[in-house]
Design an enzyme around this catalytic site. Structure first.
Site, short mmCIF file in Angstrom:
data_model
loop_
_atom_site.label_atom_id
_atom_site.label_comp_id
_atom_site.label_asym_id
_atom_site.label_seq_id
_atom_site.Cartn_x
_atom_site.Cartn_y
_atom_site.Cartn_z
N PHE A 146 -7.25 0.78 -4.53
CA PHE A 146 -6.27 0.21 -5.46
C PHE A 146 -5.88 1.20 -6.56
O PHE A 146 -5.76 0.83 -7.74
CB PHE A 146 -6.80 -1.07 -6.11
CG PHE A 146 -6.90 -2.27 -5.20
CD1 PHE A 146 -6.38 -2.26 -3.92
CD2 PHE A 146 -7.53 -3.43 -5.64
CE1 PHE A 146 -6.48 -3.38 -3.09
CE2 PHE A 146 -7.63 -4.56 -4.83
CZ PHE A 146 -7.11 -4.53 -3.54
N LYS A 201 2.78 1.51 -4.15
CA LYS A 201 1.79 0.86 -5.01
C LYS A 201 2.31 0.52 -6.39
O LYS A 201 1.82 -0.41 -7.04
CB LYS A 201 0.56 1.76 -5.14
CG LYS A 201 -0.25 1.92 -3.86
CD LYS A 201 -1.39 2.90 -4.04
CE LYS A 201 -2.23 3.02 -2.77
NZ LYS A 201 -2.98 1.79 -2.47
N ASN A 213 -11.95 -1.60 0.17
CA ASN A 213 -12.18 -0.42 -0.67
C ASN A 213 -12.49 -0.71 -2.13
O ASN A 213 -12.62 0.21 -2.93
CB ASN A 213 -10.96 0.51 -0.58
CG ASN A 213 -10.73 0.98 0.84
OD1 ASN A 213 -11.68 1.32 1.55
ND2 ASN A 213 -9.49 0.97 1.28
N ASN A 238 -4.60 -10.41 -2.86
CA ASN A 238 -5.34 -9.47 -2.01
C ASN A 238 -6.82 -9.54 -2.36
O ASN A 238 -7.25 -9.03 -3.40
CB ASN A 238 -4.81 -8.05 -2.21
CG ASN A 238 -5.39 -7.07 -1.20
OD1 ASN A 238 -6.37 -7.36 -0.52
ND2 ASN A 238 -4.77 -5.90 -1.09
N GLY A 297 0.79 -1.22 0.00
CA GLY A 297 0.00 0.00 0.00
C GLY A 297 0.82 1.27 0.00
O GLY A 297 0.37 2.31 -0.47
N SER A 343 -9.09 -6.22 0.87
CA SER A 343 -9.25 -4.77 0.99
C SER A 343 -10.74 -4.43 1.06
O SER A 343 -11.54 -4.98 0.30
CB SER A 343 -8.64 -4.06 -0.22
OG SER A 343 -9.01 -2.69 -0.23
N THR A 363 -3.04 -8.95 9.34
CA THR A 363 -4.29 -8.76 8.62
C THR A 363 -4.25 -7.47 7.81
O THR A 363 -3.37 -6.63 7.99
CB THR A 363 -5.48 -8.61 9.61
OG1 THR A 363 -5.30 -7.39 10.37
CG2 THR A 363 -5.57 -9.78 10.56
N ASN A 407 1.97 -7.66 -4.37
CA ASN A 407 0.59 -7.78 -3.92
C ASN A 407 -0.34 -7.47 -5.09
O ASN A 407 -0.25 -6.40 -5.69
CB ASN A 407 0.36 -6.79 -2.76
CG ASN A 407 -0.96 -6.98 -2.06
OD1 ASN A 407 -2.01 -6.78 -2.66
ND2 ASN A 407 -0.92 -7.32 -0.78
N GLY A 446 -0.85 -2.55 13.06
CA GLY A 446 -0.64 -1.81 14.29
C GLY A 446 0.61 -2.16 15.06
O GLY A 446 0.68 -1.92 16.27
#
Length: 354
Positions: A123, A74, A186, A181, A71, A184, A245, A148, A294
């Protein structure tokens, strides 16, 4: 000591909207290899390796276990700058067959009070042709790279396999591993592909096309039982590993969230860990496990490692803490391993289940 203060850089970048700040950071990262002495100097500041944390996967040496999550890069434009930030490997993408602009702006938000990021990027990328051009420029660059891959937004769920087939063919001779992937939040309908039949079909197809290791990246927003079942299906179908994740759409985590897009960073830490822990208990020793979500300290990375992670990834917390975080995680891991009497990281991987 670092030759600059990331706090100063962050203050400047945080004066811009998040996407503009990312673009400005990208300009710097693309320019860095043009000045080899500076690249070398910064790499010495932040890159940590030691026999205790060096590992072999996919026939490649990972000098340290901390990678950049997908991400950030990209289009595969910053690969040669990643060691300078301290990362032992990088994962580029998500890349789609055709270029696409992503979702309308604004689509990237800082949740400052929560040390988190919320994104609805969708994306956005220049497509596989452009990424192949970037990869072909690398020549003798010896560094582990994951790719990815995802489907285009305009591609229906019924034809999603066709997009992934195109991508497997395109990247079968590039990078060191490929990540599917389908997690996502989105891209409309993408998470619906997280089902047993699609997993079986896509890994069967991957085996026909490429000898590259193919991994599955999963979402945190499912029950532990469903996640374990999905991962078991993937491993049985030929997955070389699981990455857990992706971002969460659990907007109850903060009152500052938008009602769209995925949340990453500190808000995701515990949710991601708990799901990863459940997966690790079931799959440790059966496949390669990579934990992301995180991770903001050596202690958190070590917690994931003891739960079964051979590698960890960082992205959002890099934005808040800078490359010193990656150095601190790697140096901290060495100290934690020694404290627990281990001579190599492999002894700590899955320690919770030994």
């Amino acid at each position: 000591m670092p030759f600059f203060s990331y706090d100063t850089v962050k203050k400047i970048l945080f004066n811009f909207d998040p996407e503009t700040a990312h673009t400005l950071a990208g300009i710097g990262l693309r320019a860095l290899p043009c000045c080899p002495p500076l690249l070398h100097f910064i790499t010495k500041q932040y890159f940590v390796t030691d026999p205790m944390i060096e590992q072999e996967f996919f026939g490649r040496t990972f000098k340290n276990p901390v990678g950049l999550g997908a991400g950030f890069d990209k289009n595969g434009q910053y690969i040669t700058s990643m060691p300078a930030l301290g990362f032992g490997f990088t994962e580029i993408g998500t890349v789609t067959p055709k270029p696409q602009p992503g979702n309308p702006k604004p689509r990237l938000f800082r949740l400052l009070e929560d040390r988190s990021i919320q994104n609805a990027m969708g994306f956005n990328n220049r497509g596989m042709g452009y990424m192949l051009e970037q990869l072909n420029k690398l020549y003798f660059f010896d560094y582990p790279i994951g790719i990815n891959i995802g489907k285009n937004k305009v591609t229906s769920e019924e034809k999603a396999l066709e997009d992934y087939e195109t991508l497997f063919h395109a990247f079968k001779d590039y990078g060191d591993y490929i990540v599917i992937n389908i997690s996502s939040p989105n891209t409309p309908g993408l998470r619906d592909l997280q089902n047993e039949q699609f997993i079986k079909d896509i890994f069967a197809m991957a085996k026909r096309i490429t000898e590259q290791p193919v991994l599955l990246k999963i979402a945190p927003d499912m029950t532990h039982e469903d996640a374990i079942a999905l991962c078991n299906t993937a491993v049985d179908a030929g997955a070389a590993g699981i990455i857990a994740t992706n971002t969460t759409i659990d907007y109850s985590l903060t009152p500052h969230a938008k009602d769209f897009g995925g949340i990453s960073g500190a808000l995701l830490t515990e949710k991601s860990y708990q799901l990863f822990k459940a997966i690790g208990k079931e799959l440790y020793g059966k496949t390669l496990l990579i934990s992301v979500g995180g991770i903001d300290s050596a202690e958190e990375a070590y917690r994931r490692i003891k739960a079964g992670a051979s590698l960890v990834q960082v992205y959002s917390m890099l934005i808040y803490k800078g490359p010193a975080l990656i150095r601190e995680i790697n140096e901290g891991l060495i100290k934690l391993l020694k404290k627990d009497g281990y001579t190599h990281i492999s002894e700590a991987i899955g320690a919770d289940w030994k």
